[in-house]
Write a protein that holds these residues in place. Structure first.
Motif, PDB file in Angstrom:
ATOM      1  N   TYR A  47      39.732  33.796  34.785  1.00  0.00           N
ATOM      2  CA  TYR A  47      41.029  34.406  35.056  1.00  0.00           C
ATOM      3  C   TYR A  47      40.950  35.930  35.028  1.00  0.00           C
ATOM      4  CZ  TYR A  47      42.983  29.768  34.861  1.00  0.00           C
ATOM      5  OH  TYR A  47      43.265  28.453  35.131  1.00  0.00           O
ATOM      6  N   SER A  48      40.000  36.458  34.273  1.00  0.00           N
ATOM      7  CA  SER A  48      39.800  37.899  34.284  1.00  0.00           C
ATOM      8  C   SER A  48      39.337  38.374  35.658  1.00  0.00           C
ATOM      9  CB  SER A  48      38.774  38.286  33.210  1.00  0.00           C
ATOM     10  OG  SER A  48      38.504  39.664  33.246  1.00  0.00           O
ATOM     11  N   GLU A  49      38.455  37.609  36.308  1.00  0.00           N
ATOM     12  CA  GLU A  49      37.987  37.981  37.642  1.00  0.00           C
ATOM     13  C   GLU A  49      39.086  37.827  38.691  1.00  0.00           C
ATOM     14  OE1 GLU A  49      34.302  36.500  39.022  1.00  0.00           O
ATOM     15  OE2 GLU A  49      33.252  36.799  37.107  1.00  0.00           O
ATOM     16  N   ILE A  50      39.963  36.820  38.536  1.00  0.00           N
ATOM     17  CA  ILE A  50      41.092  36.685  39.462  1.00  0.00           C
ATOM     18  C   ILE A  50      41.973  37.930  39.381  1.00  0.00           C
ATOM     19  CG2 ILE A  50      43.240  35.430  39.892  1.00  0.00           C
ATOM     20  CD1 ILE A  50      41.838  32.868  39.186  1.00  0.00           C
ATOM     21  N   ARG A  55      43.952  43.327  41.470  1.00  0.00           N
ATOM     22  CA  ARG A  55      44.079  44.776  41.267  1.00  0.00           C
ATOM     23  C   ARG A  55      43.251  45.560  42.276  1.00  0.00           C
ATOM     24  NH1 ARG A  55      43.849  46.943  35.261  1.00  0.00           N
ATOM     25  NH2 ARG A  55      44.525  48.749  36.459  1.00  0.00           N
ATOM     26  N   ALA A  56      42.116  44.964  42.718  1.00  0.00           N
ATOM     27  CA  ALA A  56      41.264  45.679  43.659  1.00  0.00           C
ATOM     28  C   ALA A  56      41.956  45.929  44.995  1.00  0.00           C
ATOM     29  CB  ALA A  56      39.959  44.897  43.882  1.00  0.00           C
ATOM     30  N   VAL A  57      42.849  45.010  45.410  1.00  0.00           N
ATOM     31  CA  VAL A  57      43.526  45.191  46.705  1.00  0.00           C
ATOM     32  C   VAL A  57      44.893  45.866  46.542  1.00  0.00           C
ATOM     33  CG1 VAL A  57      42.345  43.236  47.743  1.00  0.00           C
ATOM     34  CG2 VAL A  57      44.532  42.872  46.618  1.00  0.00           C
ATOM     35  N   ALA A  58      45.405  45.923  45.313  1.00  0.00           N
ATOM     36  CA  ALA A  58      46.713  46.555  45.084  1.00  0.00           C
ATOM     37  C   ALA A  58      46.518  48.037  44.785  1.00  0.00           C
ATOM     38  CB  ALA A  58      47.438  45.854  43.935  1.00  0.00           C
ATOM     39  N   THR A  66      51.423  51.159  43.474  1.00  0.00           N
ATOM     40  CA  THR A  66      51.618  49.773  43.046  1.00  0.00           C
ATOM     41  C   THR A  66      51.109  49.594  41.627  1.00  0.00           C
ATOM     42  OG1 THR A  66      51.329  49.008  45.321  1.00  0.00           O
ATOM     43  CG2 THR A  66      51.154  47.353  43.576  1.00  0.00           C
ATOM     44  N   VAL A  67      51.970  49.087  40.785  1.00  0.00           N
ATOM     45  CA  VAL A  67      51.611  48.775  39.397  1.00  0.00           C
ATOM     46  C   VAL A  67      51.435  47.262  39.285  1.00  0.00           C
ATOM     47  CG1 VAL A  67      52.346  48.837  36.990  1.00  0.00           C
ATOM     48  CG2 VAL A  67      52.857  50.756  38.490  1.00  0.00           C
ATOM     49  N   THR A  68      50.345  46.849  38.643  1.00  0.00           N
ATOM     50  CA  THR A  68      50.066  45.418  38.475  1.00  0.00           C
ATOM     51  C   THR A  68      50.192  45.047  37.012  1.00  0.00           C
ATOM     52  OG1 THR A  68      48.492  45.549  40.313  1.00  0.00           O
ATOM     53  CG2 THR A  68      48.397  43.583  38.922  1.00  0.00           C
ATOM     54  N   TYR A  69      51.112  44.139  36.715  1.00  0.00           N
ATOM     55  CA  TYR A  69      51.271  43.619  35.365  1.00  0.00           C
ATOM     56  C   TYR A  69      50.597  42.247  35.289  1.00  0.00           C
ATOM     57  CZ  TYR A  69      54.986  47.137  35.195  1.00  0.00           C
ATOM     58  OH  TYR A  69      55.695  48.312  35.257  1.00  0.00           O
TER      59      TYR A  69
END
Length: 618
Positions: A47-50, A55-58, A66-69
């Motif tokens: 799940y860490s890699e998912i 985040r890599a594309v956001a 773009t903020v990723t929570y």
């Protein structure tokens, strides 16, 4: 002066205009947010890699940031309505003032949670479902205004991988909790039956980890293990899926087909593997499209390119798998490069040194030969010294042997004279004569046994190492010394191990070493009261891989300052001793790759220990 004032005004106006444009641009650059809702713990590698893929594309672009929570539901480890209710309250409080533009739901459990509770927390946020199989049961979970990137390792793919590794496959064992969930593998029983009608399936998805480990340790040759995620041992201990699978792999005697890229290299031979980073990237790209203005309903759900046949080269070699049998497009990782590939430029240098090294090797081989000859001579001298030690021991036992022989010989004489007297009668009792002859034969065999044991003890055979039964060998030594022990009124006892202990060595030499220890024990207790005249020999396994012989007496023990000296040549505490018995035992044991040491027993007396490597480990 007027000109300067005018220039200052123009500069001031220009500065105000620039600041005004930057403020307008700053106000127009809006922050957007993605909430990643994962069904399990973020700390697990999968799940860490998912999350890393999302985040890599956001990434920020020129007009927005773009903020990723990220949130972990972890419902597998913490099931129940109370925990779920606490999550709802937590999320409502946490995101009360933080609008969520897109939710990326990872996993079936996350989709179930959103179907029940999304309206309470994020009623207007669109959803991108990821890491869910394309099954009617999962489609029924999807909410309006959503889209999906499907991910699925189909049961038929697991069988394809298993048959590539085990070409004559006829049995599979199912391990892991996901086999019980129809939303993960669907109707796998029907899929298996359609692909291989004669396949024998053992379902261990409901078994505890302890039972699974025991079962997979003794599977038949034409079997394979098909795995899915396991989060608990079923008895109160929780694991990460990788850790649980590693525990199973420790016991498994057949190949393990895995389903995740994060398992490869830790356990399992490979298979059609989920690529978690690709799962995250695909879901993240769809989320970015929605942030860019596309409606979720306009993005048709599709199957991602997130499953690929990947195998571990080391495991393929372990199970003798021909790579030609692998599914088309398979990737093989951890392949060891050939010597030439690894040391291409070194080879030229090595070739130039070989001629010089050849001469050095020849010299070393000669030295090695000389050392080997010296070792053979040393063993021969040790054999001669041990033989002399045996002859000296036999000399010390001569009185005991004479006494042991006199008894059967005297009995033979008395029975023979009695038979003669009976035969002088006119009507001799033939039955009584037959009994006397039986007694004579028995006493003759007894005397022959004494002589046979002495001849075997004094026999000097060439040194020969072979596999020996340690229990029997120690028993022979104690039986041989029973005559001397009887003379000194000493009780000899053996406590053999219940296990069959096999060692490799020269029987005569090892018996000599043990005999010296027993003789020392007899001498140590011969002058003591009756209750303490006892020597015990024990055999056992130490640490499961070392044979151990212990000879214990009830004597006065060994002085602490003498403990390190007793194995030195010519050291003795006896008035008439030569001081070579323990030294010879020490030399023999070390020559057999073992160790000998002594210690004082807590209850009194001394204990000598001899450890030897097992025959299978040499």
């Amino acid at each position: 002066m007027r000109m300067i004032t005018g220039l200052m005004r123009i500069l001031f106006i220009f500065l105000l205009a620039s600041l005004s444009r930057e403020c307008i641009a700053a106000d127009g650059k809006r922050q957007r947010s993605i909430l990643v809702l994962e069904e399990a713990d973020f700390r697990s590698p999968f799940y860490s890699e998912i999350f890393a893929g999302i985040r890599a594309v956001a990434k920020p672009n020129g007009t927005s940031h773009t903020v990723t929570y990220g949130e972990s539901l972890d419902l597998a480890r913490f099931p129940g309505p109370d925990y779920e209710e606490s999550l709802v309250g937590h999320f409502k409080t946490k995101y009360a003032r933080q609008p969520i533009d897109v939710i990326v739901s990872i996993g079936v459990s996350s989709a179930k949670f959103l179907r029940k509770r999304k309206q309470e927390i994020w009623p207007d946020a669109p959803v991108v479902y990821g890491f869910v199989p394309d099954l009617p049961e999962t489609r029924a979970l999807f909410l309006p205004n959503t889209t999906t990137v499907f991910t699925r390792v189909r049961p038929a793919q697991l069988l394809t991988a298993a048959r590539a590794v085990v070409p004559d496959l006829n049995r599979v064992v199912l391990v892991g909790e996901a086999w019980k969930n129809p939303l993960t593998y669907g109707h796998w029983k029907q899929d298996f039956a359609a692909a291989m009608p004669d396949l024998e399936v053992t379902d261990l998805s409901g078994a505890v980890l302890r039972e699974v480990r025991a079962h997979v340790a003794s599977l038949p040759a034409r079997s394979a293990i098909l795995t899915s995620a396991m989060y608990s041992d079923g008895e109160g201990t929780y694991y990460s899926p990788a850790a649980a699978l590693a525990r199973i792999a420790e016991s498994a005697n057949r190949p393990i087909i895995i389903t995740s890229d994060t398992f490869l290299g830790r356990s399992g031979v490979g298979g059609f593997l989920l690529l978690p980073e690709m799962i995250g990237r695909e879901a993240g790209e769809v989320a970015m499209r929605i942030l860019g203005g596309e409606a979720p309903s306009s993005i048709v759900p599709f199957g991602g390119n997130n499953v690929k046949p990947i195998f571990d080269w080391r495991e393929l070699k372990r199970w003798n798998v021909d790579e030609a049998h692998l599914p088309p497009g398979s990737e093989v990782r951890f392949r060891e490069p050939t010597f030439w590939e690894r040391y291409h430029w070194h080879a030229t240098i090595v070739a130039s040194v070989v001629l010089v090294q050849a001469l050095m090797i020849a010299i070393l081989l000669r030295e090695r030969r000389l050392r080997f000859v010296a070792e053979v001579e040393a063993r021969q001298r040790m054999s001669e010294l041990a033989h002399m030690n045996r002859r000296a021991t036999a000399g010390e036992m001569s009185a005991s042997l004479a006494h042991e022989l006199n008894q059967p010989l005297a009995a033979i004489l008395i029975n023979a004279e009695t038979a003669q007297q009976i035969l002088r009668n006119p009507a001799p009792d033939l039955g009584e004569i037959g009994d006397l002859l039986d007694h004579i034969r028995r006493d003759d065999q007894r005397a022959a046994d004494v002589i046979s044991r002495l001849r075997s003890f004094l026999k000097r055979d060439p040194t020969e190492r072979r596999e020996l039964d340690l229990n029997a060998m120690v028993g022979e030594v104690f039986r041989f010394l029973s005559v001397q022990a009887l003379t000194h009124d000493v009780e000899l006892m053996t406590e053999p191990s219940s296990a069959d202990i096999r060692v490799k060595g020269d029987k005569v030499q090892l018996q000599q070493a043990i005999l010296n220890l027993v003789v020392n024990g007899i001498d140590a207790v011969a002058h003591l009261p009756d209750k303490r005249r006892r020597v015990i020999g024990r055999t056992s396994l130490a640490d499961g891989n070392v044979a151990l012989v212990s000879v214990a007496d009830a004597g006065d023990g060994i002085l602490a300052e003498k403990m390190t000296e007793i194995f030195e040549p010519f050291f003795t505490t006896k008035t008439q001793g030569m001081g070579i018995g323990l030294s010879i035992a020490h030399t023999i044991v070390e020559a057999h790759g073992g160790r000998i040491w002594a210690e004082n027993a807590p209850s009194g007396g001394a204990v000598f220990h001899v450890s030897l490597p097992l025959a299978a480990l040499r």
